[in-house]
Design an enzyme around this catalytic site. Structure first.
Site, PDB file in Angstrom:
ATOM      1  N   HIS A  46       0.844  -1.200   0.000  1.00  0.00           N
ATOM      2  CA  HIS A  46       0.000   0.000   0.000  1.00  0.00           C
ATOM      3  C   HIS A  46       0.874   1.244   0.000  1.00  0.00           C
ATOM      4  CE1 HIS A  46       0.066   1.342   4.374  1.00  0.00           C
ATOM      5  NE2 HIS A  46       0.436   0.103   4.559  1.00  0.00           N
ATOM      6  N   ASP A 106       6.425   2.500   7.225  1.00  0.00           N
ATOM      7  CA  ASP A 106       5.099   1.954   6.919  1.00  0.00           C
ATOM      8  C   ASP A 106       4.309   2.969   6.108  1.00  0.00           C
ATOM      9  OD1 ASP A 106       2.609   0.837   6.859  1.00  0.00           O
ATOM     10  OD2 ASP A 106       2.345   0.706   9.009  1.00  0.00           O
ATOM     11  N   GLU A 120      -5.099   1.471   2.818  1.00  0.00           N
ATOM     12  CA  GLU A 120      -4.875   0.248   3.602  1.00  0.00           C
ATOM     13  C   GLU A 120      -4.976   0.565   5.089  1.00  0.00           C
ATOM     14  OE1 GLU A 120      -2.211  -2.616   5.912  1.00  0.00           O
ATOM     15  OE2 GLU A 120      -2.196  -0.449   5.797  1.00  0.00           O
ATOM     16  N   GLU A 121      -4.437   1.734   5.465  1.00  0.00           N
ATOM     17  CA  GLU A 121      -4.347   2.061   6.891  1.00  0.00           C
ATOM     18  C   GLU A 121      -5.717   2.135   7.557  1.00  0.00           C
ATOM     19  OE1 GLU A 121      -1.880   1.768   8.525  1.00  0.00           O
ATOM     20  OE2 GLU A 121      -0.061   2.436   7.509  1.00  0.00           O
ATOM     21  N   ASP A 176       4.846  -4.810   3.264  1.00  0.00           N
ATOM     22  CA  ASP A 176       4.279  -3.605   3.848  1.00  0.00           C
ATOM     23  C   ASP A 176       5.417  -2.721   4.338  1.00  0.00           C
ATOM     24  OD1 ASP A 176       3.017  -1.720   5.527  1.00  0.00           O
ATOM     25  OD2 ASP A 176       1.281  -3.019   5.763  1.00  0.00           O
ATOM     26  N   HIS A 221       3.835   4.206  13.056  1.00  0.00           N
ATOM     27  CA  HIS A 221       2.708   5.137  12.881  1.00  0.00           C
ATOM     28  C   HIS A 221       2.905   6.480  13.576  1.00  0.00           C
ATOM     29  CE1 HIS A 221      -0.490   1.877  11.639  1.00  0.00           C
ATOM     30  NE2 HIS A 221       0.540   1.938  10.819  1.00  0.00           N
TER      31      HIS A 221
END
Ligand SMILES: *[C@@H]1O[C@H](CO)[C@@H](O)[C@H](O)[C@H]1NC(C)=O
Ligand SMILES: *[C@@H]1O[C@H](CO)[C@@H](O)[C@H](O)[C@H]1NC(C)=O
Ligand SMILES: *[C@@H]1O[C@H](CO)[C@@H](O)[C@H](O)[C@H]1NC(C)=O
Ligand SMILES: *[C@@H]1O[C@H](CO)[C@@H](O)[C@H](O)[C@H]1NC(C)=O
Ligand SMILES: *[C@@H]1O[C@H](CO)[C@@H](O)[C@H](O)[C@H]1NC(C)=O
Ligand SMILES: *[C@@H]1O[C@H](CO)[C@@H](O)[C@H](O)[C@H]1NC(C)=O
Ligand SMILES: CC(=O)N[C@H]1CO[C@H](CO)[C@@H](O)[C@@H]1O
Length: 772
Positions: A383, A393, A431-432, A460, A561
């Site tokens: 993604h 990420d 995606e998240e 990922d 994140h």
């Protein structure tokens, strides 16, 4: 022209591939139409002049491909993709999609285009951040969180709103009440609180990140009656070497005290308003927002993530008895359970501003068209949407995928090779928020992909230099291990210890004690639900590999994140040798894709699948079910079913052995595959379809998208993947049933669940028979 002469170094080929194809009719031959000898003399391909077999030629193309992957280019891609925060559904993320599309086209991918949907996403108010406050009896604010994380590297983190702390799909609202510490917020944690006589009802749950999906934590808290959830990252997980500034980012990879993990708290995959159908303007949505709340897909309570700096201010004030010993975290005081604060009358206030918005998302798709079987797809995916800058990420993977495409095209130019099957490139959006882009895509192209997809290879995040890891299913164990053995170790420190390949470090870091019959296999867990491979396997039964470079002791990483995931981390902390680790992941990705796209017999190994079924999965199930016979007469049918299942698994082992000898015979008859017969393509097609046998089109009870009988995850156990979860769920229901009636029902469910697995095994056996 026709390949009577089997020496591929002879000049077999027309320079015109189409003519060659037409002449040869059926032809893996066409794809060895490479004037290898000529190329060799041009110094374009460093292969020995005397290659004998198909395998040798192919390995030399693989060698060329592996050499073509360039770490510097991955670093440049990463910089191009991560200049600004790019949450799905924003203009910034649309710019990233345009950049990816431009890079792919420049790299020579074919038919690069967008596949678009309109989906329900969620956003904070970037101009008015969320806060958690401590309010005393007189109404005075004793503490108020800032709501944004501080900029640490201004050149990379200064975009407006980058530091805003939020989680997606949290309900908007302001609530005030007493706090309770609920540890990791798992079901067992809430049960323990209840046993300790502490109710979360009407109170604010303070929950530490880790051990299960944050959406499950929120769902459990809501179920227990919490009015809001405050999530925080505990230094025991994210600052293990102490919270002294010198030990933290940017001096290390440990999370600084103001850092926050963002994420989604939706439970379920895909657009919450369109389960099972694609989110297209002209397709009628299958769910309303009210239903999404009622079905606990979206939480009804406000949720806010805070830093451990802010958590200190909240948790250090908690009243009540000390937490159980194993609940203590890494802040420098004894954690207390609450409820409430030490100062009587003081309360916690949680303010969350968020809005649900219908937004446009775009998956980026491109191809390298196969020369022989263009309708068979080897799919590579990752993604590209991120919570903030996303340098790890997911854009470590995005940057690498673009380079994999370039290296494949370059290898095609250099060697005149073209893969037999089509290689398809997918960069997913949203995606998240809950695998939204890939889920909608799978729903739209369910039938085509069921028919055409050979395998799905997902990356990922690359977030450490310690070890490669692949999550996959038994039928791919062999090809994954063989490929990892071909990739040079990116770490000089490992090479010095005589671990020359990616595999050598991997097998040492994750030894495979779960597969004793294959001593050289590392541990390869079944991929869970955390990334885009999920639907490919669990919804459509397409074999998947999800792989990464990760830490050996923790599958997450401290900056996960947070706004600090910018290229600085990879360039200056964990991949400092010109992106050698990213490059190794790219090399593995490219070479594995080549094998699937090119080997006349698709490298899916059903002997290992059959063996694992019988000697691992079903063996464990037997161990779980046998003891039930003493206490649960209701399990008798299940025991009978289990004996049927065992019989059919034995049959599968036997059939797999026959297929194995068939393959050997075919290889001997066509030892270099220059004259493959029709049996080869038929066998390949059958191998490709075996995994589909384990798809139950009705799905698990209450979860119609969880259709894989062996690998779909359970609702009872957050995140992790277990094998045959619906069978084990029935065992759980049986032993927890309170009434005879419930026991009888659970016993029947158990027998039925076992019987469905058996039907999957029977289908797998039948796949290899012409007659039914
Ligand atoms: C890798 O890419 C960089 C940047 O395009 C280029 O300068 C370098 O020569 C390439 N390395 C090799 C080995 O081709
Ligand atoms: C929050 O912190 C940021 C970064 O340290 C700072 O620039 C900002 O002024 C602070 N905002 C408030 C409301 O205190
Ligand atoms: C942990 O901290 C100690 C000093 O407190 C330091 O010597 C050591 O290098 C640190 N370890 C890591 C992995 O950063
Ligand atoms: C505990 O941590 C806080 C916050 O980092 C710090 O201000 C305080 O001095 C520490 N207390 C002790 C006793 O180390
Ligand atoms: C590998 O990562 C560690 C941090 O996890 C770092 O200290 C080390 O320098 C990295 N090595 C390379 C070659 O980047
Ligand atoms: C399947 O795997 C087994 C065990 O590693 C191996 O012996 C066998 O040769 C493999 N079969 C094929 C077709 O690769
Ligand atoms: C960031 C992180 O999780 N680091 C860990 C990586 O693995 C090593 C070895 O197990 C640990 O010591 C680190 O704490």
């Amino acid at each position: 022209m026709l390949p009577k002469d089997k020496d591929p170094t002879a000049n077999l080929c027309s320079s015109n591939m189409t003519t060659a194809l037409a002449l040869l009719g059926f032809a893996f031959v066409a794809i060895v139409c490479i004037s290898f000898a000529g190329k060799y003399h041009n110094n374009h391909v460093s292969v020995p002049p005397k290659l004998k077999t198909f395998d040798e030629i192919r390995l030399s193309i693989g060698d060329h491909l592996i050499k073509s992957v360039n770490g510097t280019k991955i670093r440049q891609n990463l910089r191009a993709i991560t200049p600004e925060p790019h949450v799905a559904g924003t203009a910034a993320n649309a710019r990233v999609a345009d950049t990816i599309s431009r890079i792919w086209k420049a790299n020579g991918l074919e038919n690069v285009h967008f596949v678009e949907y309109d989906v329900l996403l969620s956003y904070p108010d970037y101009d008015a951040p969320n806060h958690v406050s401590v309010i005393d009896r007189a109404g005075k604010t004793v503490f108020k969180s800032n709501g944004t994380s501080p900029v640490i590297i201004p050149s990379e983190q200064s975009a407006p709103g980058a530091g805003v702390q939020w989680v997606a799909y949290a309900a908007a609202g302001t609530v005030q009440g007493e706090p309770v510490y609920a540890h990791y917020g798992r079901q067992q944690d809430f049960e323990r609180l209840e046993k300790l006589g502490i109710s979360v009802k009407g109170r604010v749950a303070i929950i530490r990140y880790g051990f299960c999906f944050r959406g499950d934590k929120v769902a459990f808290a809501q179920k227990a009656g919490a009015i809001a959830v405050v999530l925080f990252s505990d230094p025991a997980e994210v600052a293990k070497n102490g919270t002294d500034f010198s030990q933290l980012y940017p001096n290390s990879e440990w999370l600084p005290s103001g850092g926050v993990q963002r994420g989604s708290v939706m439970n379920g995959d895909g657009d919450p308003l369109t389960p099972l159908v694609p989110s297209k303007a002209d397709v009628y949505p299958t769910r309303t927002i009210d239903e999404a709340y009622a079905q606990h897909v979206l939480p009804k309570i406000p949720v806010l993530p805070i830093s451990y700096g802010d958590a200190y201010e909240v948790i250090s004030r908690l009243n009540g008895r000390p937490v159980p010993l194993d609940w203590q975290g890494g802040l420098n005081f004894t954690y207390r359970l609450g409820p409430g604060f030490k100062d009587a009358g003081t309360s916690i206030k949680v303010e969350v501003r968020s809005t649900l918005k219908k937004r446009h998302i775009r998956n980026v798709v491109g191809y390298i068209k196969g020369a022989v079987e263009p309708d068979q797809y080897v799919i590579l995916g990752n993604h590209y949407d991120a919570w903030v800058y996303g340098a790890m990420d997911p854009n470590s993977g995005t940057a690498t995928l673009a380079e994999v495409g370039r290296a494949l095209v370059q290898t095609m130019k250099d060697t005149h090779w073209r893969p037999a099957r089509t290689i398809m490139f997918c960069n997913w959006d949203a995606e998240e928020f809950g695998l939204v882009g890939s889920t909608e895509f799978l729903e739209e192209f369910e039938k085509q992909l069921t028919d055409r997809a050979v395998v799905y290879l997902n990356v990922d995040t690359i977030h450490s230099n310690l070890s490669f890891e692949a999550n996959t299913i038994p039928s791919l164990f062999q090809v994954v291990v063989d490929t990892a053995k071909r990739i040079p170790n990116p770490m000089k420190s490992e090479i010095k210890r005589a671990r020359k390949t990616v595999y050598d470090t991997w097998v040492r870091a994750f030894p495979g004690n779960k597969t004793p019959s294959y001593p050289d296999f590392p541990d390869m867990p079944v991929p869970g639900g955390g990334s885009d491979q999920s639907g490919f396997l669990n919804f459509l039964g397409i074999p998947v590999v999800d792989f990464l470079y990760r830490n050996t002791s923790w599958s997450e990483y401290p900056l996960y994140h947070s706004m600090y995931e910018t290229p600085f981390v990879s360039e200056h902390i964990f991949d400092t040798n010109d992106f050698a680790v990213h490059k190794a992941v790219g090399q593995f990705w490219a070479e594995l894709a080549r094998k699937f796209a090119d080997q006349p017999i698709i490298p899916i190994n059903i002997s290992i699948l059959a063996d694992q079924l019988l000697n691992n999965y079903v063996h464990d199930l037997k161990v779980a079910i046998e003891p039930l016979k003493h206490r649960y007469p209701e399990a008798e049918d299940a025991r009978v079913q289990l004996s049927h299942l065992i019989k059919h698994c034995q049959h599968f082992v036997h059939r797999a052995r026959q297929v194995e000898s068939e393959i050997t015979a075919l290889k001997q008859r066509n030892h270099d595959f220059l004259n493959p017969d029709q049996r080869i393509s038929q066998l390949s097609r059958r191998l490709m379809k075996v995994e589909r046998c384990f798809i139950n089109p009705r799905g698990q009870p209450g979860s119609p998208t969880k259709r894989h009988l062996l690998y779909s995850t359970s609702d009872k156990d957050c995140y992790s993947s277990t094998v045959m979860s619906s069978v084990y769920d029935s065992v759980y229901d049986l032993v927890n049933a309170k009434t005879t009636k419930d026991k009888v029902a659970a016993g029947r469910d158990l027998a039925s669940a076992i019987s469905l697995v058996q039907l999957g095994v029977q289908c797998a056996v039948k796949t290899f028979d012409a007659a039914i």
